[in-house]
Motif scaffolding. Structure first.
Motif, PDB file in Angstrom:
ATOM      1  N   ILE A  58      -8.080 -13.858  28.976  1.00 22.29           N
ATOM      2  CA  ILE A  58      -9.080 -14.571  29.457  1.00 22.29           C
ATOM      3  C   ILE A  58     -10.227 -14.530  28.533  1.00 22.29           C
ATOM      4  CG2 ILE A  58     -10.666 -14.882  31.277  1.00 22.29           C
ATOM      5  CD1 ILE A  58      -7.736 -15.701  31.943  1.00 22.29           C
ATOM      6  N   THR A  59     -10.742 -15.503  27.911  1.00 22.72           N
ATOM      7  CA  THR A  59     -11.782 -15.382  26.863  1.00 22.72           C
ATOM      8  C   THR A  59     -12.644 -16.423  26.865  1.00 22.72           C
ATOM      9  OG1 THR A  59     -11.918 -15.065  24.359  1.00 22.72           O
ATOM     10  CG2 THR A  59     -10.256 -16.591  25.307  1.00 22.72           C
ATOM     11  N   LYS A  60     -13.890 -16.356  26.253  1.00 21.04           N
ATOM     12  CA  LYS A  60     -14.669 -17.312  26.185  1.00 21.04           C
ATOM     13  C   LYS A  60     -14.814 -18.077  25.079  1.00 21.04           C
ATOM     14  CE  LYS A  60     -18.753 -16.129  29.101  1.00 21.04           C
ATOM     15  NZ  LYS A  60     -20.168 -16.022  29.698  1.00 21.04           N
ATOM     16  N   VAL A  61     -14.663 -19.469  25.185  1.00 18.75           N
ATOM     17  CA  VAL A  61     -14.610 -20.275  23.808  1.00 18.75           C
ATOM     18  C   VAL A  61     -15.797 -21.347  24.004  1.00 18.75           C
ATOM     19  CG1 VAL A  61     -13.275 -21.934  22.715  1.00 18.75           C
ATOM     20  CG2 VAL A  61     -12.126 -20.272  23.855  1.00 18.75           C
ATOM     21  N   TYR A 102       4.643 -24.922  23.075  1.00 13.45           N
ATOM     22  CA  TYR A 102       3.279 -25.474  22.616  1.00 13.45           C
ATOM     23  C   TYR A 102       2.752 -24.085  22.009  1.00 13.45           C
ATOM     24  CZ  TYR A 102       1.700 -23.048  26.791  1.00 13.45           C
ATOM     25  OH  TYR A 102       1.261 -21.843  27.682  1.00 13.45           O
ATOM     26  N   GLU A 103       1.838 -24.163  21.450  1.00 14.94           N
ATOM     27  CA  GLU A 103       0.974 -23.086  20.706  1.00 14.94           C
ATOM     28  C   GLU A 103      -0.671 -23.436  20.800  1.00 14.94           C
ATOM     29  OE1 GLU A 103       2.562 -20.487  17.199  1.00 14.94           O
ATOM     30  OE2 GLU A 103       1.047 -21.857  16.079  1.00 14.94           O
ATOM     31  N   VAL A 104      -1.338 -22.144  21.218  1.00 15.62           N
ATOM     32  CA  VAL A 104      -2.748 -22.610  21.167  1.00 15.62           C
ATOM     33  C   VAL A 104      -3.228 -21.503  20.040  1.00 15.62           C
ATOM     34  CG1 VAL A 104      -4.797 -22.262  22.505  1.00 15.62           C
ATOM     35  CG2 VAL A 104      -2.648 -23.031  23.770  1.00 15.62           C
ATOM     36  N   ILE A 105      -4.255 -22.003  19.168  1.00 18.07           N
ATOM     37  CA  ILE A 105      -4.914 -21.122  18.126  1.00 18.07           C
ATOM     38  C   ILE A 105      -6.483 -21.216  18.447  1.00 18.07           C
ATOM     39  CG2 ILE A 105      -5.311 -20.734  15.743  1.00 18.07           C
ATOM     40  CD1 ILE A 105      -2.485 -21.723  15.219  1.00 18.07           C
ATOM     41  N   VAL A 106      -7.029 -20.156  18.675  1.00 20.76           N
ATOM     42  CA  VAL A 106      -8.490 -20.112  18.825  1.00 20.76           C
ATOM     43  C   VAL A 106      -9.072 -19.381  17.381  1.00 20.76           C
ATOM     44  CG1 VAL A 106     -10.630 -19.296  20.011  1.00 20.76           C
ATOM     45  CG2 VAL A 106      -8.277 -19.989  21.346  1.00 20.76           C
ATOM     46  N   ASP A 107     -10.266 -20.058  16.867  1.00 19.94           N
ATOM     47  CA  ASP A 107     -10.638 -19.563  15.680  1.00 19.94           C
ATOM     48  C   ASP A 107     -12.073 -19.826  15.369  1.00 19.94           C
ATOM     49  OD1 ASP A 107     -10.661 -18.345  13.107  1.00 19.94           O
ATOM     50  OD2 ASP A 107      -9.020 -19.672  12.203  1.00 19.94           O
ATOM     51  N   LYS A 108     -12.784 -19.315  14.623  1.00 18.70           N
ATOM     52  CA  LYS A 108     -14.186 -19.805  14.260  1.00 18.70           C
ATOM     53  C   LYS A 108     -14.466 -20.028  12.932  1.00 18.70           C
ATOM     54  CE  LYS A 108     -17.203 -17.011  16.347  1.00 18.70           C
ATOM     55  NZ  LYS A 108     -18.088 -17.757  17.356  1.00 18.70           N
ATOM     56  N   THR A 148     -19.064 -21.541  14.919  1.00 25.84           N
ATOM     57  CA  THR A 148     -18.410 -22.503  16.089  1.00 25.84           C
ATOM     58  C   THR A 148     -17.161 -22.218  16.300  1.00 25.84           C
ATOM     59  OG1 THR A 148     -19.900 -24.331  15.168  1.00 25.84           O
ATOM     60  CG2 THR A 148     -18.128 -24.946  16.788  1.00 25.84           C
ATOM     61  N   ASP A 149     -16.738 -22.072  17.768  1.00 21.15           N
ATOM     62  CA  ASP A 149     -15.303 -21.656  18.108  1.00 21.15           C
ATOM     63  C   ASP A 149     -14.479 -23.010  18.143  1.00 21.15           C
ATOM     64  OD1 ASP A 149     -16.074 -19.161  18.746  1.00 21.15           O
ATOM     65  OD2 ASP A 149     -16.221 -19.714  20.531  1.00 21.15           O
ATOM     66  N   THR A 150     -13.297 -23.073  17.525  1.00 23.64           N
ATOM     67  CA  THR A 150     -12.244 -24.038  17.561  1.00 23.64           C
ATOM     68  C   THR A 150     -11.296 -23.803  18.139  1.00 23.64           C
ATOM     69  OG1 THR A 150     -11.398 -23.345  15.526  1.00 23.64           O
ATOM     70  CG2 THR A 150     -13.113 -25.064  15.167  1.00 23.64           C
ATOM     71  N   ILE A 151     -10.423 -24.601  18.805  1.00 25.22           N
ATOM     72  CA  ILE A 151      -9.301 -24.555  19.531  1.00 25.22           C
ATOM     73  C   ILE A 151      -8.258 -25.620  18.922  1.00 25.22           C
ATOM     74  CG2 ILE A 151      -7.901 -24.207  21.838  1.00 25.22           C
ATOM     75  CD1 ILE A 151     -10.753 -24.565  23.318  1.00 25.22           C
ATOM     76  N   ARG A 160       4.581 -15.697  23.088  1.00 28.02           N
ATOM     77  CA  ARG A 160       3.456 -15.621  22.273  1.00 28.02           C
ATOM     78  C   ARG A 160       2.634 -16.821  21.751  1.00 28.02           C
ATOM     79  NH1 ARG A 160       5.214 -10.050  18.709  1.00 28.02           N
ATOM     80  NH2 ARG A 160       6.210  -9.134  20.379  1.00 28.02           N
ATOM     81  N   ARG A 161       2.329 -17.317  22.891  1.00 27.09           N
ATOM     82  CA  ARG A 161       1.825 -18.952  22.576  1.00 27.09           C
ATOM     83  C   ARG A 161       0.306 -18.872  22.369  1.00 27.09           C
ATOM     84  NH1 ARG A 161       5.265 -19.971  27.256  1.00 27.09           N
ATOM     85  NH2 ARG A 161       7.020 -20.729  26.463  1.00 27.09           N
ATOM     86  N   PHE A 162      -0.255 -17.886  22.565  1.00 28.70           N
ATOM     87  CA  PHE A 162      -1.857 -17.834  22.659  1.00 28.70           C
ATOM     88  C   PHE A 162      -2.193 -16.850  21.669  1.00 28.70           C
ATOM     89  CE2 PHE A 162      -6.090 -16.612  23.996  1.00 28.70           C
ATOM     90  CZ  PHE A 162      -6.675 -17.790  24.099  1.00 28.70           C
ATOM     91  N   LYS A 163      -2.987 -17.427  20.612  1.00 25.33           N
ATOM     92  CA  LYS A 163      -3.493 -16.454  19.581  1.00 25.33           C
ATOM     93  C   LYS A 163      -4.748 -16.816  19.273  1.00 25.33           C
ATOM     94  CE  LYS A 163       1.183 -17.255  17.168  1.00 25.33           C
ATOM     95  NZ  LYS A 163       1.779 -17.660  16.012  1.00 25.33           N
ATOM     96  N   ASP A 164      -5.790 -15.484  19.492  1.00 20.16           N
ATOM     97  CA  ASP A 164      -7.089 -15.593  19.292  1.00 20.16           C
ATOM     98  C   ASP A 164      -7.414 -14.799  17.913  1.00 20.16           C
ATOM     99  OD1 ASP A 164      -9.948 -15.696  19.411  1.00 20.16           O
ATOM    100  OD2 ASP A 164      -9.917 -14.795  21.421  1.00 20.16           O
ATOM    101  N   LEU A 165      -7.656 -15.648  16.877  1.00 19.02           N
ATOM    102  CA  LEU A 165      -7.810 -15.125  15.614  1.00 19.02           C
ATOM    103  C   LEU A 165      -9.169 -14.657  15.442  1.00 19.02           C
ATOM    104  CD1 LEU A 165      -6.126 -17.812  13.350  1.00 19.02           C
ATOM    105  CD2 LEU A 165      -5.044 -15.712  14.527  1.00 19.02           C
ATOM    106  N   ARG A 166      -9.937 -14.881  16.333  1.00 20.67           N
ATOM    107  CA  ARG A 166     -11.442 -14.171  16.318  1.00 20.67           C
ATOM    108  C   ARG A 166     -11.145 -12.670  16.594  1.00 20.67           C
ATOM    109  NH1 ARG A 166     -14.185 -17.239  20.978  1.00 20.67           N
ATOM    110  NH2 ARG A 166     -12.313 -16.431  21.832  1.00 20.67           N
TER     111      ARG A 166
END
Length: 446
Positions: free
Chosen positions: A344-347, A371-377, A381-384, A436-442
């Motif tokens: 659970i993260t803030k984007v 599916y796959e979700v990648i959160v980056d910055k 600015t955050d990107t999804i 492992r579909r959710f990856k928060d690279l931040r």
């Protein structure tokens, strides 16, 4: 020989709340005293907090007991008594079962169990399987690679215990497992939601078998959220023509939660064997009201070799209604395990739960199961980025309408915009255990 055994406990499962809570308090004091007396780790933790088991005489007092996190277990293991270290409460000779966590969140934790503990594990699973309608006439197929991860070991023994014919499918590949289900006319199976959907894809695309024509009538899912996410449950049930039930547990904790045959959209906590508390994510305050969401802190009340006392499970749950139609008085968690506190993260200032993305993806026809979700910055600015697959049927069609529907539903359900990548079928990784579909690279400083 009549092998019918009932695992509906009319004494424990329908106890009035005040009697159930009195039982839980009594058991909590017992396991706390045991841990203090026999575990170097627990005794040091409690002494440092200035607390003694004799101080715990009420529900309010339980909040004084320090919590344990998985990170605290790592440095106390891999030393004498090897490999369990300071949390072990029995002689090493009394340990008869070794398991370890899956390692998806880092260095695995070793779990010791005596034969009594393993019987307790099996009893927990027998209770949940009976609640989901498993009976001695069922032929249960376990399409799972058995190893040091606890996975479905306890499910196997529980199936045998209630009298089901139990078929281990561990060394078979996916196609062979499907063919064995067909050959033996298996009526039930257990796996992660990811793998159940993957089996369906294999059946249709490689074996040209419609999963709904197979005799499976019950599927119990575990290992990851999904079976109580409405669109995922609906997708699995429609594909397999079967009822799908959720279950929650962990190697360090045990099999603590189950969906019953009434399918209330919630998990029952097996409160005769566990004490479950829900804490506010930010303040740590105890939550008790219907509809409140928080982090699960749980105690296994009858596990002695390596106790689990006020363990911070980091699972996010929502307190449900008071009682289910089935008559059980056990606490309900609506929607099961909603996600992990770690995920659970803030984007862009918005709280994001990966399960909300899954609910959207699985609700749209034409999109595949993966599916796959990648959160980056990028800069400040955050990107999804959301990668999704097309189904075989939709592979040669225009994706414009699908992309529009996906964009709209994601904005509606998560309040966020996404960079969408719509890919051909079978482009993304497949998983048999935990996906492992959710990856928060931040979080990795990238």
């Amino acid at each position: 020989m009549n092998k019918q055994v009932s695992y509906w406990n009319p004494y424990l499962e329908v106890l009035p709340r005040e009697r159930l809570e009195a039982l839980q308090l009594k058991k909590f004091k017992r396991i706390l005293t045991w841990a203090y007396s026999n575990s170097r780790f627990h005794r040091a933790l409690y002494q440092q907090a200035g607390m003694h088991p004799e101080d715990i005489n009420s529900w309010e007092d339980i909040r004084r007991v320090p919590k344990v996190e998985k990170a605290m277990m790592k440095p106390i293991q891999r030393k004498d008594p090897f490999p369990y270290g300071d949390a072990l409460c029995v002689d090493l000779d009394d340990v008869c079962v070794f398991r370890q966590t899956s390692g998806t969140t880092g260095q695995p934790i070793y779990q010791a169990d005596t034969w009594q503990d393993w019987e307790w594990w099996t009893e927990c699973w027998a209770t949940l399987l009976w609640a989901q309608g498993y009976r001695p006439h069922d032929r249960v197929f376990l399409p799972f690679g058995y190893n040091v991860f606890v996975a479905f070991w306890a499910a196997h023994y529980a199936s045998e215990k209630i009298g089901c014919e139990t078929v281990p499918g561990g060394v078979l590949d996916t196609k062979s497992r499907i063919l064995k289900i067909q050959e033996l006319q298996a009526t039930a199976m257990m796996a992660t939601p990811t793998y159940v959907l993957g089996m369906a894809d294999t059946a249709r695309n490689q074996l040209h078998i419609d999963p709904a024509t197979l005799p499976i009538t019950k599927i119990t899912c575990a290992g990851e959220p999904g079976a109580l996410i409405p669109s995922t449950k609906q997708r699995i049930e429609e594909i397999w023509g079967s009822k799908v039930f959720d279950h929650a547990g962990a190697t360090e904790i045990g099999a603590w939660g189950f969906e019953c045959s009434c399918q209330p959209g919630a998990l029952h906590v097996n409160e005769a064997m566990f004490l479950a508390e829900v804490e506010d994510l930010e303040t740590g305050e105890l939550l008790t009201e219907t509809g409140q969401k928080g982090k699960l802190v749980i105690t296994a009340l009858d596990r002695f070799a390596q106790p689990c006392v006020r363990f911070d499970a980091k699972d996010i749950v929502e307190i449900g209604d008071e009682q289910c139609e089935c008559g059980r008085t056990y606490k309900l968690f609506k929607g099961g395990v909603i996600g992990r506190a770690d995920d659970i993260t803030k984007v862009k200032g918005v709280l994001l739960a990966p399960s909300a993305i899954e609910d959207v993806v699985r609700s749209i026809q034409g999109l595949g199961n993966e599916y796959e979700v990648i959160v980056d910055k990028k800069g400040d600015t955050d990107t999804i980025t959301l990668k999704v697959e097309l189904t075989e049927e939709a592979a040669n069609s225009s994706t414009k309408e699908l992309q529009g529907e996906l964009t709209t539903q994601l904005r509606l359900k998560t309040n966020l915009g996404y960079n969408l990548e719509i890919l051909p079928p079978n482009s993304l990784p497949r998983y048999e255990v935990k996906a492992r579909r959710f990856k928060d690279l931040r979080k990795k400083g990238i």
